[in-house]
Write a protein that holds these residues in place. Structure first.
Motif, PDB file in Angstrom:
ATOM      1  N   TYR A   1      68.703 -31.172   3.486  1.00  0.00           N
ATOM      2  CA  TYR A   1      69.570 -30.785   2.356  1.00  0.00           C
ATOM      3  C   TYR A   1      69.432 -31.751   1.180  1.00  0.00           C
ATOM      4  O   TYR A   1      69.748 -31.416   0.031  1.00  0.00           O
ATOM      5  CB  TYR A   1      71.049 -30.697   2.796  1.00  0.00           C
TER       6      TYR A   1
ATOM      7  N   GLY B   1      63.288 -29.530  15.847  1.00  0.00           N
ATOM      8  CA  GLY B   1      63.921 -30.410  14.869  1.00  0.00           C
ATOM      9  C   GLY B   1      65.308 -30.841  15.328  1.00  0.00           C
ATOM     10  O   GLY B   1      65.718 -30.589  16.474  1.00  0.00           O
TER      11      GLY B   1
ATOM     12  N   GLY C   1      56.055 -26.119  14.713  1.00  0.00           N
ATOM     13  CA  GLY C   1      54.812 -26.124  13.950  1.00  0.00           C
ATOM     14  C   GLY C   1      53.678 -26.954  14.515  1.00  0.00           C
ATOM     15  O   GLY C   1      52.738 -27.256  13.783  1.00  0.00           O
TER      16      GLY C   1
ATOM     17  N   TYR D   1      54.377 -21.282  15.355  1.00  0.00           N
ATOM     18  CA  TYR D   1      54.421 -20.215  14.336  1.00  0.00           C
ATOM     19  C   TYR D   1      53.285 -20.346  13.328  1.00  0.00           C
ATOM     20  O   TYR D   1      53.025 -19.430  12.547  1.00  0.00           O
ATOM     21  CB  TYR D   1      55.784 -20.216  13.608  1.00  0.00           C
TER      22      TYR D   1
ATOM     23  N   CYS E   1      71.246 -20.754   8.834  1.00  0.00           N
ATOM     24  CA  CYS E   1      71.577 -22.181   8.865  1.00  0.00           C
ATOM     25  C   CYS E   1      70.780 -22.931   7.806  1.00  0.00           C
ATOM     26  O   CYS E   1      71.320 -23.757   7.086  1.00  0.00           O
ATOM     27  CB  CYS E   1      71.288 -22.725  10.266  1.00  0.00           C
TER      28      CYS E   1
ATOM     29  N   SER F   1      61.497 -23.511   4.621  1.00  0.00           N
ATOM     30  CA  SER F   1      60.179 -23.107   4.104  1.00  0.00           C
ATOM     31  C   SER F   1      60.222 -22.944   2.584  1.00  0.00           C
ATOM     32  O   SER F   1      59.178 -22.932   1.930  1.00  0.00           O
ATOM     33  CB  SER F   1      59.699 -21.819   4.776  1.00  0.00           C
TER      34      SER F   1
ATOM     35  N   VAL G   1      78.016 -26.767   7.282  1.00  0.00           N
ATOM     36  CA  VAL G   1      78.749 -27.522   8.306  1.00  0.00           C
ATOM     37  C   VAL G   1      79.961 -28.267   7.733  1.00  0.00           C
ATOM     38  O   VAL G   1      80.955 -28.451   8.431  1.00  0.00           O
ATOM     39  CB  VAL G   1      77.794 -28.469   9.071  1.00  0.00           C
TER      40      VAL G   1
HETATM   41  N1  LIG Z   1      73.984 -24.999   7.230  1.00  0.00           N
HETATM   42  C1  LIG Z   1      74.206 -26.296   7.422  1.00  0.00           C
HETATM   43  O1  LIG Z   1      75.320 -26.804   7.281  1.00  0.00           O
HETATM   44  C2  LIG Z   1      73.052 -27.165   7.822  1.00  0.00           C
HETATM   45  C3  LIG Z   1      73.246 -28.471   8.326  1.00  0.00           C
HETATM   46  C4  LIG Z   1      72.131 -29.215   8.731  1.00  0.00           C
HETATM   47  C5  LIG Z   1      70.856 -28.687   8.579  1.00  0.00           C
HETATM   48  N2  LIG Z   1      70.711 -27.432   8.053  1.00  0.00           N
HETATM   49  C6  LIG Z   1      69.384 -26.818   7.925  1.00  0.00           C
HETATM   50  O2  LIG Z   1      68.824 -26.708   9.216  1.00  0.00           O
HETATM   51  C7  LIG Z   1      67.397 -26.800   9.113  1.00  0.00           C
HETATM   52  C8  LIG Z   1      66.903 -27.884  10.060  1.00  0.00           C
HETATM   53  O3  LIG Z   1      67.412 -29.134   9.614  1.00  0.00           O
HETATM   54  P1  LIG Z   1      67.171 -30.448  10.481  1.00  0.00           P
HETATM   55  O4  LIG Z   1      68.021 -31.523   9.920  1.00  0.00           O
HETATM   56  O5  LIG Z   1      67.286 -30.086  11.894  1.00  0.00           O
HETATM   57  O6  LIG Z   1      65.658 -30.810  10.123  1.00  0.00           O
HETATM   58  P2  LIG Z   1      64.426 -30.880  11.133  1.00  0.00           P
HETATM   59  O7  LIG Z   1      64.253 -29.538  11.749  1.00  0.00           O
HETATM   60  O8  LIG Z   1      64.597 -32.044  12.030  1.00  0.00           O
HETATM   61  O9  LIG Z   1      63.209 -31.202  10.163  1.00  0.00           O
HETATM   62  C9  LIG Z   1      62.656 -30.257   9.339  1.00  0.00           C
HETATM   63  C10 LIG Z   1      61.541 -29.437  10.041  1.00  0.00           C
HETATM   64  O10 LIG Z   1      61.334 -28.253   9.314  1.00  0.00           O
HETATM   65  C11 LIG Z   1      60.081 -27.721   9.659  1.00  0.00           C
HETATM   66  N3  LIG Z   1      59.389 -27.171   8.481  1.00  0.00           N
HETATM   67  C12 LIG Z   1      58.911 -27.820   7.408  1.00  0.00           C
HETATM   68  N4  LIG Z   1      58.324 -26.964   6.571  1.00  0.00           N
HETATM   69  C13 LIG Z   1      58.409 -25.734   7.153  1.00  0.00           C
HETATM   70  C14 LIG Z   1      57.961 -24.433   6.777  1.00  0.00           C
HETATM   71  N5  LIG Z   1      57.299 -24.209   5.634  1.00  0.00           N
HETATM   72  N6  LIG Z   1      58.218 -23.405   7.617  1.00  0.00           N
HETATM   73  C15 LIG Z   1      58.894 -23.605   8.768  1.00  0.00           C
HETATM   74  N7  LIG Z   1      59.346 -24.824   9.177  1.00  0.00           N
HETATM   75  C16 LIG Z   1      59.090 -25.865   8.364  1.00  0.00           C
HETATM   76  C17 LIG Z   1      59.253 -28.871  10.249  1.00  0.00           C
HETATM   77  O11 LIG Z   1      59.102 -28.595  11.646  1.00  0.00           O
HETATM   78  P3  LIG Z   1      57.814 -27.815  12.215  1.00  0.00           P
HETATM   79  O12 LIG Z   1      56.736 -28.854  12.372  1.00  0.00           O
HETATM   80  O13 LIG Z   1      58.287 -27.255  13.495  1.00  0.00           O
HETATM   81  O14 LIG Z   1      57.423 -26.784  11.202  1.00  0.00           O
HETATM   82  C18 LIG Z   1      60.171 -30.071  10.050  1.00  0.00           C
HETATM   83  O15 LIG Z   1      60.022 -31.027  11.077  1.00  0.00           O
HETATM   84  C19 LIG Z   1      67.072 -27.056   7.657  1.00  0.00           C
HETATM   85  O16 LIG Z   1      66.737 -25.846   7.036  1.00  0.00           O
HETATM   86  C20 LIG Z   1      68.372 -27.608   7.115  1.00  0.00           C
HETATM   87  O17 LIG Z   1      68.507 -27.403   5.730  1.00  0.00           O
HETATM   88  C21 LIG Z   1      71.773 -26.669   7.694  1.00  0.00           C
END
Ligand SMILES: NC(=O)c1ccc[n+]([C@@H]2O[C@H](COP(=O)([O-])OP(=O)(O)OC[C@H]3O[C@@H](n4cnc5c(N)ncnc54)[C@H](OP(=O)(O)O)[C@@H]3O)[C@@H](O)[C@H]2O)c1
Length: 336
Positions: free
Chosen positions: A53, A160, A182, A202, A247, A251, A278
């Motif tokens: 974020y 992640g 990935g 993927y 969530c 990408s 969150v």
């Molecule tokens: N809604 C909420 O309140 C909230 C709170 C926290 C996080 N989030 C969201 O949850 C998601 C995961 O966050 P996280 O903190 O757990 O991060 P994370 O998954 O630990 O790190 C980001 C991962 O995203 C993947 N990624 C990067 N570019 C990509 C692409 N083009 N297509 C697909 N995957 C890609 C990579 O994994 P790969 O090597 O597997 O591609 C990277 O390791 C994020 O979108 C974040 O914004 C939302």
């Protein structure tokens, strides 16, 4: 320690990234810390969190959180120990959680800190499985998706921070879990450590085909961490009255991503799509921790993290996190 003379290193945002962030967008600076006023606490950070974020906050313009200011220290979740205190609720050597990441030391009013119990779990776990990361997975599954036993769920970004907790919680709720990541080592982590029912890369396999194979009767739930092609593939595989939990959309964080071309399936299949943030659910943290701390202690909930050493390496760690690949598994933190 001589009051007012302690210096702290910090990372500042000095220009706004266009597309993928570059090291030139960041600067390492040294500041002198002020003497403590009554009610204030001096904290030495031990770990701080690197989160997707934060990329949105590097852009100009208002979102659900204000943008980072240019020339100022970045912020985000951190855990550290009290070094000096003028607030009796935060004694020296107590472990605290704050929003003062991206720096070594800081001075803040005690009321901006939260005590954490480092006897229950490693302090950095409060940035991951026992922090807002874990709460995100828990709220997304419980409150938004309302998962039930025997349902089939697809979780993108499964290796992640949020995804790895979501995979575990969904399995423990009796769901059949399909997940993607990935790289082949992340897929191996999903299969061997998290024991999901089906995992795929993927970037190499076609998500539409994988979901067709692994969920021939369709998905009840999609937990979306990525948007993009995987959202489109999930839509194509949803059962009637399926639920999509929005969530994250990583990408599209560095460059705009095409919307799903098959959105009209939401009508045909009577789907429910719901996003959440969150921070609207932080009042559930105590309830979440009452479940999660015993689970972590019992080894039922894995605290998986990748710790990068040194504040000077934080910008590169942030840039790498936004790329797909092997840079980290589980929660990414900077260790100081
Ligand atoms: N809604 C909420 O309140 C909230 C709170 C926290 C996080 N989030 C969201 O949850 C998601 C995961 O966050 P996280 O903190 O757990 O991060 P994370 O998954 O630990 O790190 C980001 C991962 O995203 C993947 N990624 C990067 N570019 C990509 C692409 N083009 N297509 C697909 N995957 C890609 C990579 O994994 P790969 O090597 O597997 O591609 C990277 O390791 C994020 O979108 C974040 O914004 C939302």
């Amino acid at each position: 320690m001589a009051s007012g003379k302690l210096q702290s290193k910090e990372i500042r945002l000095v220009s706004r990234p266009q597309g993928e962030p570059a090291l030139e967008n960041f600067a390492l600076a040294t500041v002198e810390l002020p003497d403590l006023e009554p009610g204030q606490v001096l904290v030495r950070n031990a770990f701080f969190s690197i989160d997707p974020y934060m990329r949105g906050r590097m852009n100009e313009g208002q979102s659900y959180v204000p943008p980072f200011a240019l020339g100022k220290v970045l912020d985000g979740a951190a855990v550290g120990q009290v070094v000096q205190s003028r607030d009796a609720a935060f004694p020296v050597s107590a472990w605290v959680q704050s929003l003062c990441g991206w720096r070594d030391y800081f001075v803040a009013p005690g009321q901006q800190l939260r005590l954490i119990d480092a006897t229950q779990a490693p302090p950095s776990a409060y940035l991951g499985v026992l922090g807002s990361t874990g709460l995100t997975a828990w709220v997304g599954l419980r409150e938004i998706a309302r998962i039930r036993e025997n349902e089939t769920i697809f979780i993108s970004g499964g290796a992640g921070a949020v995804g790895s907790v979501a995979c575990q919680l969904a399995r423990q709720s009796g769901c059949r879990v399909i997940s993607s990541a990935g790289s082949s080592s992340k897929v191996a982590f999903l299969k061997n450590q998290l024991q999901v029912d089906h995992a795929f890369n993927y970037r190499e396999a076609d998500p539409v085909e994988e979901l067709r194979k692994a969920a021939s009767e369709g998905l009840h739930v999609y937990f979306d961490n990525t948007a993009g092609p995987q959202l489109e593939a999930a839509l194509a595989s949803m059962r009637n009255r399926g639920r999509l939990v929005m969530c994250g959309a990583i990408s599209g964080y560095n460059k705009p991503v095409q919307g799903p071309r098959n959105l009209a399936l939401t009508i045909v299949r009577r789907l429910r799509i719901e996003g959440f943030i969150v921070v609207d659910h932080l009042h559930r943290m105590a309830e979440f921790l009452a479940e999660a701390i015993p689970a972590v202690r019992a080894g039922k909930l894995l605290h998986q993290e990748t710790a990068v050493q040194g504040i000077e390496n934080a910008p590169q760690a942030f840039i790498s996190m936004l790329r797909s690949g092997d840079a980290h598994i589980g929660k990414l933190v900077i260790r100081l």
